[in-house]
Design an enzyme around this catalytic site. Structure first.
Site, PDB file in Angstrom:
ATOM      1  N   LYS A 254       3.383  29.158-114.538  1.00  0.00           N
ATOM      2  CA  LYS A 254       3.554  29.769-115.899  1.00  0.00           C
ATOM      3  C   LYS A 254       4.862  29.791-116.574  1.00  0.00           C
ATOM      4  O   LYS A 254       5.890  29.754-115.691  1.00  0.00           O
ATOM      5  CB  LYS A 254       3.241  31.216-116.020  1.00  0.00           C
ATOM      6  CG  LYS A 254       1.731  31.419-115.278  1.00  0.00           C
ATOM      7  CD  LYS A 254       0.577  31.066-116.300  1.00  0.00           C
ATOM      8  CE  LYS A 254      -0.879  31.482-115.572  1.00  0.00           C
ATOM      9  NZ  LYS A 254      -2.002  31.215-116.411  1.00  0.00           N
TER      10      LYS A 254
ATOM     11  N   SER B 270      -8.881  34.148-108.920  1.00  0.00           N
ATOM     12  CA  SER B 270      -7.764  34.014-109.609  1.00  0.00           C
ATOM     13  C   SER B 270      -7.880  34.677-111.245  1.00  0.00           C
ATOM     14  O   SER B 270      -9.067  34.846-111.428  1.00  0.00           O
ATOM     15  CB  SER B 270      -7.632  32.392-110.061  1.00  0.00           C
ATOM     16  OG  SER B 270      -6.670  32.128-110.939  1.00  0.00           O
ATOM     17  N   GLY B 271      -6.810  35.187-111.619  1.00  0.00           N
ATOM     18  CA  GLY B 271      -6.952  35.922-112.859  1.00  0.00           C
ATOM     19  C   GLY B 271      -6.560  37.327-112.762  1.00  0.00           C
ATOM     20  O   GLY B 271      -7.267  38.179-112.426  1.00  0.00           O
ATOM     21  N   GLY B 272      -5.188  37.575-113.379  1.00  0.00           N
ATOM     22  CA  GLY B 272      -4.780  38.785-113.461  1.00  0.00           C
ATOM     23  C   GLY B 272      -4.492  39.439-112.029  1.00  0.00           C
ATOM     24  O   GLY B 272      -4.410  40.378-111.835  1.00  0.00           O
TER      25      GLY B 272
ATOM     26  N   GLU C 133      -5.528  25.188-116.469  1.00  0.00           N
ATOM     27  CA  GLU C 133      -6.771  24.384-116.859  1.00  0.00           C
ATOM     28  C   GLU C 133      -6.448  23.712-118.027  1.00  0.00           C
ATOM     29  O   GLU C 133      -7.405  22.858-118.079  1.00  0.00           O
ATOM     30  CB  GLU C 133      -8.023  25.605-117.015  1.00  0.00           C
ATOM     31  CG  GLU C 133      -7.710  26.439-118.372  1.00  0.00           C
ATOM     32  CD  GLU C 133      -6.833  27.702-118.054  1.00  0.00           C
ATOM     33  OE1 GLU C 133      -6.417  27.770-116.875  1.00  0.00           O
ATOM     34  OE2 GLU C 133      -6.223  27.946-119.116  1.00  0.00           O
TER      35      GLU C 133
ATOM     36  N   ALA D  20      -2.174  33.824-108.123  1.00  0.00           N
ATOM     37  CA  ALA D  20      -1.635  34.460-109.332  1.00  0.00           C
ATOM     38  C   ALA D  20      -0.675  33.854-110.212  1.00  0.00           C
ATOM     39  O   ALA D  20       0.258  32.790-109.505  1.00  0.00           O
ATOM     40  CB  ALA D  20      -0.797  35.966-108.591  1.00  0.00           C
ATOM     41  N   GLY D  21      -0.634  33.889-111.581  1.00  0.00           N
ATOM     42  CA  GLY D  21       0.118  33.321-112.253  1.00  0.00           C
ATOM     43  C   GLY D  21       1.222  34.352-112.679  1.00  0.00           C
ATOM     44  O   GLY D  21       2.096  34.608-111.952  1.00  0.00           O
TER      45      GLY D  21
ATOM     46  N   HIS E 188     -11.989  24.548-111.346  1.00  0.00           N
ATOM     47  CA  HIS E 188     -11.544  25.639-112.297  1.00  0.00           C
ATOM     48  C   HIS E 188     -12.849  25.573-113.312  1.00  0.00           C
ATOM     49  O   HIS E 188     -13.429  24.615-113.557  1.00  0.00           O
ATOM     50  CB  HIS E 188     -10.362  25.153-112.972  1.00  0.00           C
ATOM     51  CG  HIS E 188      -9.950  26.243-113.740  1.00  0.00           C
ATOM     52  ND1 HIS E 188     -10.554  27.037-114.781  1.00  0.00           N
ATOM     53  CD2 HIS E 188      -8.673  27.148-113.448  1.00  0.00           C
ATOM     54  CE1 HIS E 188      -9.881  27.925-115.015  1.00  0.00           C
ATOM     55  NE2 HIS E 188      -8.687  27.875-114.348  1.00  0.00           N
TER      56      HIS E 188
END
Ligand code: CAP
Ligand code: MG
Length: 462
Positions: free
Chosen positions: A156, A366-368, A184, A394-395, A276
């Protein structure tokens, strides 16, 4: 919450006599939703999804009726429709499947609701698809058969970084964690050409592998028009760089099942396929028209996904907190509330259960996610019998650490290690686990972990 109970297709009393057909389960609304209305609506749907149209025609022949779909069973507003297996032109791969199982009927204005809940393919069809080349065991072998969850990160900001700046973020992840993926929407933009990003990242990755002797993986997004050509170019560049630690990432819903299947069926392509699921929400979140991700997950396994995004058991931002419902603790429930078909627990059961020759697929959460979310992910993954076999990305939950990416990645990976220790595994009560983790992070030198656990939006989920 839709309390409607769904009976899985293989559990139907009439399954045996229809097991050589393709079977779809569709939840509909038609006219006043009386028993007769639902029956009529399912007749319209069965016609539209096979050989019929809105009126009877004079051109029907005895032979053409061999393509007719039929109603197997009606349970409330859920219909089970059988389609002749030959209606799917498999010679064209997956391109024809949705034209048969989920095409026109969504557009029938007489239907006030049509959700494709589930699909069953007979063994004769499943056997024609390769399934994962690596599967969970093959992917874990690439990670040195580590006995813990794979800790990964999405670079990110997900867009806008130059190739060098992107690779520098990836490098900081690789010093501590196991996997880095493209996001993505990042592919071959002018500000970050794929060749430069791949080269800058893999040369850095290789140096870290040589220094740490720890296996690392870069999931590189190959979602493009000539996807097989791009996969071959990526593989050739990886070989030239002497850097084998990469997987082919594909935005599977956007690129389509055929794109995944095309990459999988190239025997010269020797790297895992990472799927993804961006854009799935456009089809799966609607309660009136759309389909479950369960339908997609089954076909991604057939097409050859080695890793697949299936949610975080509600531990992140892409779904509310999932409960560990009793029905989800059953390996093969006779009935399940419709709303749980897309729960991470149910989806992941379909990724790992025995299914013909198909290898199990590694779920990716994945995601938050953030370091303190991992204990909960691990507990849910164990509850479906998948132990530590899951990848967690984790981003923001890594790059949002005030001490930077490397410390964020260190925190994330360290929690993946802590939850595998005998001491932690021996704790069963929630409070015991919370206290153990808080105490661990309060030790001198663990301030970075304490920050992660104390941060309001993060915390600890056990
Ligand atoms: C996560 C992520 C993931 C989605 C995937 C993002 O970033 O990179 O693509 O969350 O969700 O772009 O949001 P963060 P799913 O870790 O910063 O949230 O796996 O449910 O499809
Ligand atoms: Mg993303």
């Amino acid at each position: 919450m839709d309390e409607t109970l769904y009976t899985p297709i293989e559990k139907l009393e009439k399954f045996k006599e229809n097991k050589d057909a393709i079977i779809i389960a569709v939840q509909i609304s038609y006219k006043n939703d009386t028993k007769e209305d639902i029956h009529q609506g399912l007749i319209e749907l069965a016609k539209e999804t096979s050989s019929g149209t809105w009126v009877d025609v004079t051109t029907t022949t005895k032979e053409s009726t061999q393509a007719d779909a039929w109603i197997i069973l009606e349970k409330g507003n859920i219909g089970y429709i059988g389609l002749p297996a030959h209606n799917w032109d498999i010679s064209g791969g997956f391109n024809n499947v949705f034209s048969n199982i989920g095409g026109n009927y969504f557009g029938l204005y007489v239907l006030k609701k049509a959700r494709l809940l589930d699909v069953y393919f007979p063994p004769a069809i499943v056997k024609q698809f390769p399934g994962p080349r690596f599967g969970i065991d093959g992917v874990y072998k690439l990670f040195g058969n580590m006995k813990r969850m794979i800790a990964g990160s999405i670079v990110k900001p997900k867009m806008g970084l130059s190739a060098v700046d992107w690779a520098k973020v990836a490098e900081n992840v690789f010093w501590e964690a196991d996997l880095v993926k493209d996001d993505e929407n990042l592919c071959n933009q002018t500000f970050c050409p794929w060749k430069d990003r791949f080269t800058e990242t893999m040369t850095r990755q290789q140096k870290i592998v040589e220094k740490t002797r720890a296996p690392k993986m870069y999931a590189h997004n190959i979602t493009t028009r000539d996807i097989v050509g791009r996969a071959r170019d990526v593989q050739a560049l990886g070989e030239k760089l002497g850097a084998p630690g990469f997987s082919f990432m594909i935005d599977g819903v956007i690129a389509g099942l055929n794109a995944v299947h095309s990459v999988r069926e190239q025997d010269d392509l020797k790297h895992p396929i990472y799927i993804h699921r961006a854009m799935h929400g456009a089809m799966t979140r609607g309660k009136d028209f759309g389909m479950t991700f369960l339908v997609w997950a089954k076909m991604f396994r057939m097409a050859g996904a080695d890793y697949l995004h299936t949610g975080t058991y509600g531990s992140g931002k892409m779904g509310e907190r999932e409960e560990m419902h009793d029905v989800l603790l059953q390996e093969d429930p006779d009935e399940i509330p419709v709303d749980l078909l897309d729960s991470t627990m149910y989806l992941n059961r379909w990724l790992i259960k025995k299914w013909e020759h198909l290898k199990p697929v590694l779920p990716m959460a994945s995601g938050g996610l953030f370091p303190g979310a991992l204990p909960r992910v691990r507990r849910f993954n164990a509850a479906i019998g998948n132990s530590f076999h899951i990848g967690c990305n984790a981003g923001g939950g890594i790059h949002g650490h005030p001490d930077g990416t490397r410390v964020g990645a260190k925190s994330f990976k360290e929690v993946a290690e802590i939850v595998e220790t005998k001491e932690y595994q021996a704790l069963t009560a929630e409070k015991e686990r919370l206290d153990y983790l808080a105490k661990f992070a309060s030790k001198p030198g663990k301030e970075y972990l304490k920050w992660a656990f104390d941060r309001k939006e993060w915390g600890i989920l056990v």
